[in-house]
Design a protein around this motif. Sequence first.
Motif, PDB file in Angstrom:
ATOM      1  N   TRP A  17      68.059  24.475  20.227  1.00 61.18           N
ATOM      2  CA  TRP A  17      68.038  24.678  21.836  1.00 61.18           C
ATOM      3  C   TRP A  17      67.179  25.012  21.787  1.00 61.18           C
ATOM      4  CZ3 TRP A  17      71.391  24.424  25.587  1.00 61.18           C
ATOM      5  CH2 TRP A  17      71.556  25.578  26.096  1.00 61.18           C
ATOM      6  N   ARG A  28      59.232  31.540  27.999  1.00 62.45           N
ATOM      7  CA  ARG A  28      60.925  32.335  27.942  1.00 62.45           C
ATOM      8  C   ARG A  28      60.939  33.268  27.597  1.00 62.45           C
ATOM      9  NH1 ARG A  28      65.458  30.180  24.371  1.00 62.45           N
ATOM     10  NH2 ARG A  28      67.487  30.745  25.297  1.00 62.45           N
ATOM     11  N   GLY A  53      76.909  33.265  31.228  1.00 61.06           N
ATOM     12  CA  GLY A  53      75.988  32.168  30.988  1.00 61.06           C
ATOM     13  C   GLY A  53      74.914  31.965  29.770  1.00 61.06           C
ATOM     14  N   SER A  54      75.888  32.793  28.769  1.00 57.80           N
ATOM     15  CA  SER A  54      75.075  32.769  27.184  1.00 57.80           C
ATOM     16  C   SER A  54      74.362  31.501  26.396  1.00 57.80           C
ATOM     17  CB  SER A  54      75.339  33.989  26.601  1.00 57.80           C
ATOM     18  OG  SER A  54      76.781  33.036  25.782  1.00 57.80           O
ATOM     19  N   GLY A  55      74.848  29.775  27.243  1.00 62.66           N
ATOM     20  CA  GLY A  55      74.726  29.345  26.570  1.00 62.66           C
ATOM     21  C   GLY A  55      75.232  29.295  24.419  1.00 62.66           C
ATOM     22  N   ASP A  76      80.738  32.016  28.154  1.00 63.40           N
ATOM     23  CA  ASP A  76      80.176  31.283  28.838  1.00 63.40           C
ATOM     24  C   ASP A  76      81.144  30.050  29.082  1.00 63.40           C
ATOM     25  OD1 ASP A  76      76.931  29.420  28.815  1.00 63.40           O
ATOM     26  OD2 ASP A  76      78.617  27.508  28.732  1.00 63.40           O
ATOM     27  N   TYR A  77      81.054  29.528  29.489  1.00 64.89           N
ATOM     28  CA  TYR A  77      82.171  27.937  30.504  1.00 64.89           C
ATOM     29  C   TYR A  77      81.903  26.724  29.206  1.00 64.89           C
ATOM     30  CZ  TYR A  77      84.717  25.103  33.183  1.00 64.89           C
ATOM     31  OH  TYR A  77      85.750  24.316  34.041  1.00 64.89           O
ATOM     32  N   ASP A  78      80.829  26.720  28.307  1.00 66.34           N
ATOM     33  CA  ASP A  78      80.769  25.554  27.887  1.00 66.34           C
ATOM     34  C   ASP A  78      81.216  25.685  25.692  1.00 66.34           C
ATOM     35  OD1 ASP A  78      79.656  23.084  26.023  1.00 66.34           O
ATOM     36  OD2 ASP A  78      78.088  22.755  27.097  1.00 66.34           O
ATOM     37  N   ALA A 101      84.747  32.218  30.271  1.00 65.93           N
ATOM     38  CA  ALA A 101      85.542  32.206  30.956  1.00 65.93           C
ATOM     39  C   ALA A 101      84.209  31.318  32.210  1.00 65.93           C
ATOM     40  CB  ALA A 101      85.412  33.487  31.904  1.00 65.93           C
ATOM     41  N   LYS A 102      84.507  30.509  33.654  1.00 66.64           N
ATOM     42  CA  LYS A 102      83.818  30.094  34.198  1.00 66.64           C
ATOM     43  C   LYS A 102      83.810  31.494  35.557  1.00 66.64           C
ATOM     44  CE  LYS A 102      83.491  25.789  37.587  1.00 66.64           C
ATOM     45  NZ  LYS A 102      83.558  25.021  37.255  1.00 66.64           N
ATOM     46  N   LEU A 103      82.251  31.603  35.183  1.00 66.19           N
ATOM     47  CA  LEU A 103      81.905  32.987  35.938  1.00 66.19           C
ATOM     48  C   LEU A 103      81.914  32.805  37.704  1.00 66.19           C
ATOM     49  CD1 LEU A 103      78.072  33.126  34.761  1.00 66.19           C
ATOM     50  CD2 LEU A 103      80.322  34.906  33.788  1.00 66.19           C
ATOM     51  N   THR A 123      69.784  34.349  31.590  1.00 66.79           N
ATOM     52  CA  THR A 123      69.359  33.652  32.166  1.00 66.79           C
ATOM     53  C   THR A 123      69.371  32.180  31.983  1.00 66.79           C
ATOM     54  OG1 THR A 123      68.681  33.807  28.985  1.00 66.79           O
ATOM     55  CG2 THR A 123      67.461  35.263  30.774  1.00 66.79           C
ATOM     56  N   THR A 124      68.122  31.292  32.552  1.00 73.75           N
ATOM     57  CA  THR A 124      68.508  30.294  33.178  1.00 73.75           C
ATOM     58  C   THR A 124      70.538  29.414  33.459  1.00 73.75           C
ATOM     59  OG1 THR A 124      66.380  29.913  31.527  1.00 73.75           O
ATOM     60  CG2 THR A 124      67.267  27.846  32.565  1.00 73.75           C
ATOM     61  N   ALA A 125      70.648  30.059  33.842  1.00 73.27           N
ATOM     62  CA  ALA A 125      72.118  30.190  34.247  1.00 73.27           C
ATOM     63  C   ALA A 125      72.811  30.120  35.311  1.00 73.27           C
ATOM     64  CB  ALA A 125      72.923  30.691  32.848  1.00 73.27           C
ATOM     65  N   LEU A 129      75.569  28.556  39.721  1.00 74.51           N
ATOM     66  CA  LEU A 129      76.653  28.532  40.715  1.00 74.51           C
ATOM     67  C   LEU A 129      76.252  28.341  42.472  1.00 74.51           C
ATOM     68  CD1 LEU A 129      77.087  30.116  37.593  1.00 74.51           C
ATOM     69  CD2 LEU A 129      78.014  32.279  39.149  1.00 74.51           C
TER      70      LEU A 129
HETATM   71  C1  LIG Z   1      70.662  26.047  30.807  1.00 69.20           C
HETATM   72  S1  LIG Z   1      72.250  27.323  29.597  1.00 69.20           S
HETATM   73  C2  LIG Z   1      71.327  29.248  29.471  1.00 69.20           C
HETATM   74  C3  LIG Z   1      71.544  29.256  28.269  1.00 69.20           C
HETATM   75  C4  LIG Z   1      71.439  30.768  27.808  1.00 69.20           C
HETATM   76  N1  LIG Z   1      71.106  31.856  28.458  1.00 69.20           N
HETATM   77  C5  LIG Z   1      69.607  30.512  27.576  1.00 69.20           C
HETATM   78  O1  LIG Z   1      68.495  30.992  28.046  1.00 69.20           O
HETATM   79  O2  LIG Z   1      69.719  30.406  26.935  1.00 69.20           O
HETATM   80  C6  LIG Z   1      72.677  27.165  31.169  1.00 69.20           C
HETATM   81  C7  LIG Z   1      74.759  28.014  30.626  1.00 69.20           C
HETATM   82  O3  LIG Z   1      75.018  28.787  32.001  1.00 69.20           O
HETATM   83  C8  LIG Z   1      75.851  28.255  31.592  1.00 69.20           C
HETATM   84  N2  LIG Z   1      77.467  27.882  33.077  1.00 69.20           N
HETATM   85  C9  LIG Z   1      76.930  27.609  33.914  1.00 69.20           C
HETATM   86  N3  LIG Z   1      77.985  27.479  34.771  1.00 69.20           N
HETATM   87  C10 LIG Z   1      78.417  28.599  34.609  1.00 69.20           C
HETATM   88  C11 LIG Z   1      79.298  29.045  35.436  1.00 69.20           C
HETATM   89  N4  LIG Z   1      79.950  29.307  36.083  1.00 69.20           N
HETATM   90  N5  LIG Z   1      80.323  29.817  34.102  1.00 69.20           N
HETATM   91  C12 LIG Z   1      79.691  30.334  33.036  1.00 69.20           C
HETATM   92  N6  LIG Z   1      79.204  29.416  31.629  1.00 69.20           N
HETATM   93  C13 LIG Z   1      78.319  29.055  33.123  1.00 69.20           C
HETATM   94  C14 LIG Z   1      76.444  26.474  31.000  1.00 69.20           C
HETATM   95  O4  LIG Z   1      77.077  26.518  30.655  1.00 69.20           O
HETATM   96  C15 LIG Z   1      74.627  27.079  29.926  1.00 69.20           C
HETATM   97  O5  LIG Z   1      75.169  27.322  28.635  1.00 69.20           O
END
Ligand SMILES: C[S@@+](CC[C@H](N)C(=O)[O-])C[C@H]1O[C@@H](n2cnc3c(N)ncnc32)[C@H](O)[C@@H]1O
Length: 256
Positions: A17, A28, A53-55, A76-78, A101-103, A123-125, A129
């Motif tokens: 990842w 990064r 959005g921790s991934g 994270d929602y995934d 949870a869905k932010l 980061t990158t998340a 939204l």
């Molecule tokens: C590109 S990944 C980045 C993950 C991590 N922060 C990193 O830098 O490696 C974006 C993440 O944001 C999460 N995400 C996007 N929208 C979201 C939401 N509304 N609620 C929760 N998670 C969300 C996605 O599921 C994904 O895991």
Amino acid sequence: MAPSRTAPDWKRWLGRWDEQQESFNPDRERRFGTMLDLLEAGLGRRFTVLDLGSGPGSLSQRILHRFPAARAVAVDYDPVVRRIGEGALGTLGGRLTWVDAKLGQPGWSRSLPRPRFDAAVSTTALHWLTPADLARLYGDLGRILRPGGMFLNGDYLPSGRREPHLDRLERSVVKIRFPRKRAGAEWGAWARWWDDARRVPALRAEFREHDRRSASHPKRTDLTLDYHVRRLRAAGFRTVAVVWQDLANRVLYARR
Ligand SMILES: C[S@@+](CC[C@H](N)C(=O)[O-])C[C@H]1O[C@@H](n2cnc3c(N)ncnc32)[C@H](O)[C@@H]1O
């Protein structure tokens, strides 16, 4: 990668990842490093932080490694990335909690294990939204972070229509750095990771749920820097400033 019946090597999945994320964001680790320095300078070495959005937990992992007395809550929602993160990192000695949870959705913060935090990072998340969800998320953060608490957002935050010339320049430089052929290769690493993960039998249930949730997930919105700044100020953050950047790849700092 062939399907395997043995337990997946989750740490390897987390490592892959990080590699694919770095392939389109070569700065990064430096961006992570700046965020960790700011946490230490502003809060010391003992704090509780929300990772939005921790991934699979790359940022939480780095924070908890550097600050052994800190705690993190990764949201994270995934279910796929959370499963990999939980498999690779577990709870890091009871200091890391994973939350589904869905932010930005009404009531998302009710899933958090505590009402107050010293810091929130992302980061990158948040470029996923919608404007309404981001505004709601920042409004909630204004309540969740304690006075003096810190928010750091490392993401693609374009200059946008308010600064059209700068916006064009930012996009042009990206094209110079990642010409079409190469850009394909960078995104290819990301797509390969997802294709390979989809073939892991231990992730079958998570992918079913991932697909169900993705169907209603918005496309990336890439809200402008200006929008983030305005919504943070409206949420009661006193200092809001860019503290690191390479063109539109920025770290936005906000203090309650
Ligand atoms: C590109 S990944 C980045 C993950 C991590 N922060 C990193 O830098 O490696 C974006 C993440 O944001 C999460 N995400 C996007 N929208 C979201 C939401 N509304 N609620 C929760 N998670 C969300 C996605 O599921 C994904 O895991």
